[in-house]
Design a protein around this motif. Structure first.
Motif, mmCIF file in Angstrom:
data_model
loop_
_atom_site.group_PDB
_atom_site.id
_atom_site.type_symbol
_atom_site.label_atom_id
_atom_site.label_comp_id
_atom_site.label_asym_id
_atom_site.label_seq_id
_atom_site.Cartn_x
_atom_site.Cartn_y
_atom_site.Cartn_z
ATOM 1 N N ALA A 248 0.836 -1.203 0.000
ATOM 2 C CA ALA A 248 0.000 0.000 0.000
ATOM 3 C C ALA A 248 0.874 1.257 0.000
ATOM 4 O O ALA A 248 0.615 2.213 -0.744
ATOM 5 C CB ALA A 248 -0.920 -0.005 1.223
ATOM 6 N N ALA B 44 -6.939 11.939 -7.448
ATOM 7 C CA ALA B 44 -8.264 11.680 -6.873
ATOM 8 C C ALA B 44 -9.377 11.652 -7.916
ATOM 9 O O ALA B 44 -10.398 10.990 -7.723
ATOM 10 C CB ALA B 44 -8.591 12.717 -5.800
ATOM 11 N N ILE C 33 -9.714 7.808 -9.533
ATOM 12 C CA ILE C 33 -9.704 6.579 -8.742
ATOM 13 C C ILE C 33 -11.084 5.959 -8.623
ATOM 14 O O ILE C 33 -12.111 6.629 -8.661
ATOM 15 C CB ILE C 33 -9.134 6.812 -7.327
ATOM 16 C CG1 ILE C 33 -10.027 7.761 -6.526
ATOM 17 C CG2 ILE C 33 -7.710 7.350 -7.419
ATOM 18 C CD1 ILE C 33 -9.592 7.929 -5.083
ATOM 19 N N GLY C 34 -11.080 4.649 -8.504
ATOM 20 C CA GLY C 34 -12.279 3.887 -8.167
ATOM 21 C C GLY C 34 -12.029 3.196 -6.831
ATOM 22 O O GLY C 34 -11.039 3.470 -6.153
ATOM 23 N N ASP C 35 -12.920 2.282 -6.489
ATOM 24 C CA ASP C 35 -12.795 1.627 -5.184
ATOM 25 C C ASP C 35 -11.530 0.779 -5.057
ATOM 26 O O ASP C 35 -11.027 0.583 -3.954
ATOM 27 C CB ASP C 35 -14.031 0.764 -4.901
ATOM 28 C CG ASP C 35 -15.215 1.619 -4.502
ATOM 29 O OD1 ASP C 35 -15.003 2.736 -4.005
ATOM 30 O OD2 ASP C 35 -16.359 1.165 -4.680
ATOM 31 N N SER C 36 -11.017 0.269 -6.182
ATOM 32 C CA SER C 36 -9.801 -0.559 -6.092
ATOM 33 C C SER C 36 -8.674 0.245 -5.468
ATOM 34 O O SER C 36 -8.024 -0.200 -4.526
ATOM 35 C CB SER C 36 -9.319 -1.020 -7.471
ATOM 36 O OG SER C 36 -10.320 -0.982 -8.431
ATOM 37 N N TYR C 37 -8.436 1.423 -6.032
ATOM 38 C CA TYR C 37 -7.329 2.246 -5.528
ATOM 39 C C TYR C 37 -7.604 2.716 -4.098
ATOM 40 O O TYR C 37 -6.703 2.745 -3.266
ATOM 41 C CB TYR C 37 -7.111 3.434 -6.463
ATOM 42 C CG TYR C 37 -5.848 4.212 -6.163
ATOM 43 C CD1 TYR C 37 -4.623 3.789 -6.650
ATOM 44 C CD2 TYR C 37 -5.891 5.369 -5.392
ATOM 45 C CE1 TYR C 37 -3.456 4.496 -6.374
ATOM 46 C CE2 TYR C 37 -4.730 6.092 -5.112
ATOM 47 C CZ TYR C 37 -3.527 5.648 -5.611
ATOM 48 O OH TYR C 37 -2.378 6.351 -5.338
ATOM 49 N N ARG C 38 -8.859 3.066 -3.830
ATOM 50 C CA ARG C 38 -9.212 3.456 -2.455
ATOM 51 C C ARG C 38 -8.888 2.323 -1.488
ATOM 52 O O ARG C 38 -8.273 2.532 -0.442
ATOM 53 C CB ARG C 38 -10.705 3.803 -2.354
ATOM 54 C CG ARG C 38 -11.091 5.121 -2.999
ATOM 55 C CD ARG C 38 -12.538 5.529 -2.681
ATOM 56 N NE ARG C 38 -12.954 6.612 -3.552
ATOM 57 C CZ ARG C 38 -13.636 6.448 -4.690
ATOM 58 N NH1 ARG C 38 -14.023 5.244 -5.070
ATOM 59 N NH2 ARG C 38 -13.957 7.483 -5.438
ATOM 60 N N ASP C 39 -9.298 1.109 -1.840
ATOM 61 C CA ASP C 39 -9.069 -0.045 -0.955
ATOM 62 C C ASP C 39 -7.583 -0.353 -0.803
ATOM 63 O O ASP C 39 -7.122 -0.672 0.289
ATOM 64 C CB ASP C 39 -9.739 -1.300 -1.538
ATOM 65 C CG ASP C 39 -11.232 -1.308 -1.284
ATOM 66 O OD1 ASP C 39 -11.732 -0.404 -0.599
ATOM 67 O OD2 ASP C 39 -11.901 -2.229 -1.787
ATOM 68 N N LEU C 40 -6.852 -0.288 -1.900
ATOM 69 C CA LEU C 40 -5.442 -0.692 -1.853
ATOM 70 C C LEU C 40 -4.553 0.319 -1.151
ATOM 71 O O LEU C 40 -3.440 -0.016 -0.755
ATOM 72 C CB LEU C 40 -4.900 -0.976 -3.259
ATOM 73 C CG LEU C 40 -4.925 -2.467 -3.635
ATOM 74 C CD1 LEU C 40 -6.299 -2.916 -4.059
ATOM 75 C CD2 LEU C 40 -3.890 -2.794 -4.689
ATOM 76 N N THR C 41 -5.010 1.553 -0.988
ATOM 77 C CA THR C 41 -4.171 2.555 -0.330
ATOM 78 C C THR C 41 -4.672 2.935 1.068
ATOM 79 O O THR C 41 -4.053 3.748 1.742
ATOM 80 C CB THR C 41 -4.066 3.844 -1.180
ATOM 81 O OG1 THR C 41 -5.381 4.359 -1.403
ATOM 82 C CG2 THR C 41 -3.393 3.561 -2.514
ATOM 83 N N ARG C 42 -5.789 2.350 1.491
ATOM 84 C CA ARG C 42 -6.350 2.686 2.805
ATOM 85 C C ARG C 42 -5.294 2.557 3.904
ATOM 86 O O ARG C 42 -5.136 3.446 4.740
ATOM 87 C CB ARG C 42 -7.553 1.774 3.112
ATOM 88 C CG ARG C 42 -8.289 2.105 4.390
ATOM 89 C CD ARG C 42 -9.500 1.175 4.598
ATOM 90 N NE ARG C 42 -9.123 -0.230 4.644
ATOM 91 C CZ ARG C 42 -8.679 -0.871 5.733
ATOM 92 N NH1 ARG C 42 -8.549 -0.232 6.870
ATOM 93 N NH2 ARG C 42 -8.368 -2.163 5.674
ATOM 94 N N ILE C 43 -4.540 1.455 3.891
ATOM 95 C CA ILE C 43 -3.558 1.220 4.956
ATOM 96 C C ILE C 43 -2.207 1.892 4.687
ATOM 97 O O ILE C 43 -1.254 1.693 5.443
ATOM 98 C CB ILE C 43 -3.362 -0.286 5.225
ATOM 99 C CG1 ILE C 43 -3.006 -1.021 3.932
ATOM 100 C CG2 ILE C 43 -4.600 -0.878 5.880
ATOM 101 C CD1 ILE C 43 -2.622 -2.482 4.146
ATOM 102 N N ALA C 44 -2.141 2.711 3.630
ATOM 103 C CA ALA C 44 -0.920 3.503 3.404
ATOM 104 C C ALA C 44 -0.814 4.608 4.456
ATOM 105 O O ALA C 44 0.241 5.214 4.626
ATOM 106 C CB ALA C 44 -0.926 4.103 2.001
#
Lengths: 291, 291
Positions: free
Chosen positions: B193, B207, B210-221
């Motif tokens: 992430a 921003a 982005i779609g949900d994939s990028y949102r999900d994959l970077t949440r824990i960044a």
């Protein structure tokens, strides 16, 4: 207005449901899907007013045609049906690549229609009408790539249309910009998810050891192999650049960990935290027409 | 029962709230947090019955002590307070590493208590009591690493306890197994992430794309740089192995894309899809004690 939807998968089906839910109920929604059962289901659930498995009358009647097909199927559909659109119709496609698609459709778009290249940045990792919903577009980005043949007012109208069915933000971008950004935000994300789950060792009961991070990062590892192979290869150059940039960052991190370089590690984490906070801030803004 | 919670961050605070919400309201919940305001807030919200900023009386009274501190703070807390626990108390920690932690605490655990090494696989990317909730543990995994000093019945009791406050599945694992698996499911996920978001080019308005994939994959960044630097370095060897295995998969994918090797690409996607489906299936099972 007569609205034709081509392909009642998760995207086409969600368009139908969102139009029904959010717009004037007097719009007539018609759909073409090669699967007879999908048409029957959509009719019985009241999602569409009329359906066909191949075009008989729909393209001749539709004022707006939303083609929600995979890239190869879209090209094939245009080759077969491009002479059937109603004069003055607005026709749009929804694929995740633009440079190659604009080239491929260049000679297949008749002068009598206004054809809009668009990309709804929303979807589901599951396929088919069963996963379509009126709410899947809520709060999502929409990208439109205008061409020299588009009427500005048509494009503006379509931007308002997608906002009315739930998209929060429409951005106008060139084909190059679109493909460069999508290589990073969407395609690379999928490559990462696939590589992460495929790098697991076998037979170690991984499900017992996961938290939400792993769940989130592998959600999109479930993907349609035909569609994504098409999308990746149609945007190969930009995708490889994005993968390379990502690999360098992983390499940097590995080096810092190997060397117990706490200062560098913390620097990377502070940077990623700031970037994510900035992204959340920007993502929460509702704006239009950022061209 | 008198329950002492050490550290009212997102994990400790969620323990307090979940105990309050799901267990007998007659349990007395006491907490130590270095931040006076956090104690005041927890008292005024009724999350705890009693609080202190340094131990005065809590450890002497508590039958169960849940230490929800970062690794270094946990070691420090044990060094300072290990002589204060009530005789017969059950004491547990919640850090994300086990081999190093068991070594570090080996000589700090008095014979008079039963000390359980545990890892709740749940949390929030945000810090602090404000993000604690009674529901954050719902459906999550819990890992327990028994040592030779644990009483089997104490461990079984604690497994039931965490299930009662919301965890769906408790697994008993060795320290090596724990650290090997966590290197992959949690630590590698965070490295990915961070690297993904840090590989973005600057000033390109990501921003909007982005779609949900990028949102999900970077949440824990968005992560705590001190905590994660500690965790990564404490599990360096296993983490580097996990990163290497991941890098090989990315490399394979890049090669297939470079060579237009559709067959290989589809093979990777079919494999990732099957693995994710299997994971979802296993993850949806509610089982206990898979040791």
């Amino acid at each position: 207005m007569n609205i034709g939807i081509i392909g009642l998968g998760v995207v086409g089906g969600s368009f139908a449901k969102a139009i029904r839910a959010h717009l004037n109920p007097s719009h007539k929604i018609m759909a073409i899907d090669i699967d007879e059962k999908t048409i029957e289901q959509a009719l019985s659930e009241g999602i569409i007013d009329y359906g066909e498995t191949t075009n008989q009358t729909i393209l001749q009647q539709a004022d707006l045609v939303i083609i929600a097909l995979y890239p190869a199927a879209l090209i094939n559909f245009m080759q077969t049906n491009n002479h059937l659109f109603k004069k003055g119709a607005i026709v749009t496609e929804t694929t995740g690549i633009k440079t190659d698609m604009i080239k491929a459709l260049k000679d297949l778009i008749p002068d009598t229609i206004d054809f809009i290249f668009g990309h709804p940045m929303a979807g589901r990792e599951n396929r088919g009408l069963d996963y379509a919903s009126a709410e899947v577009f809520q709060g999502s980005n929409y990208l439109i790539t205008p061409t020299e043949n588009n009427q500005q007012e048509t494009i503006n109208w379509y931007a308002s249309f997608v906002e009315a069915i739930g998209f929060k933000r429409v951005t106008f971008v060139t084909a190059d910009q679109h493909d460069e950004m999508i290589a990073y935000t969407s395609q690379l994300a999928h490559i990462i998810a696939v590589s992460l789950i495929n790098s697991d060792l076998e037979n170690r009961n991984t499900a017992l050891f996961i938290g939400d991070s792993y769940r989130d990062l592998t959600r999109i590892a479930k993907l349609n192999e035909d569609l994504w192979t098409e999308l990746f290869l149609a945007n190969k150059e930009e995708l490889l650049k994005a993968i390379n940039r990502f690999e360098i960052k992983v390499q940097d991190m590995k080096e810092a960990i190997t060397n117990d370089d706490r200062l560098k590690m913390k620097g990377y984490f502070v940077e990623s935290t700031q970037r994510r906070l900035k992204l959340e801030h920007e993502d929460s803004k509702f704006t239009q027409d950022s061209m």
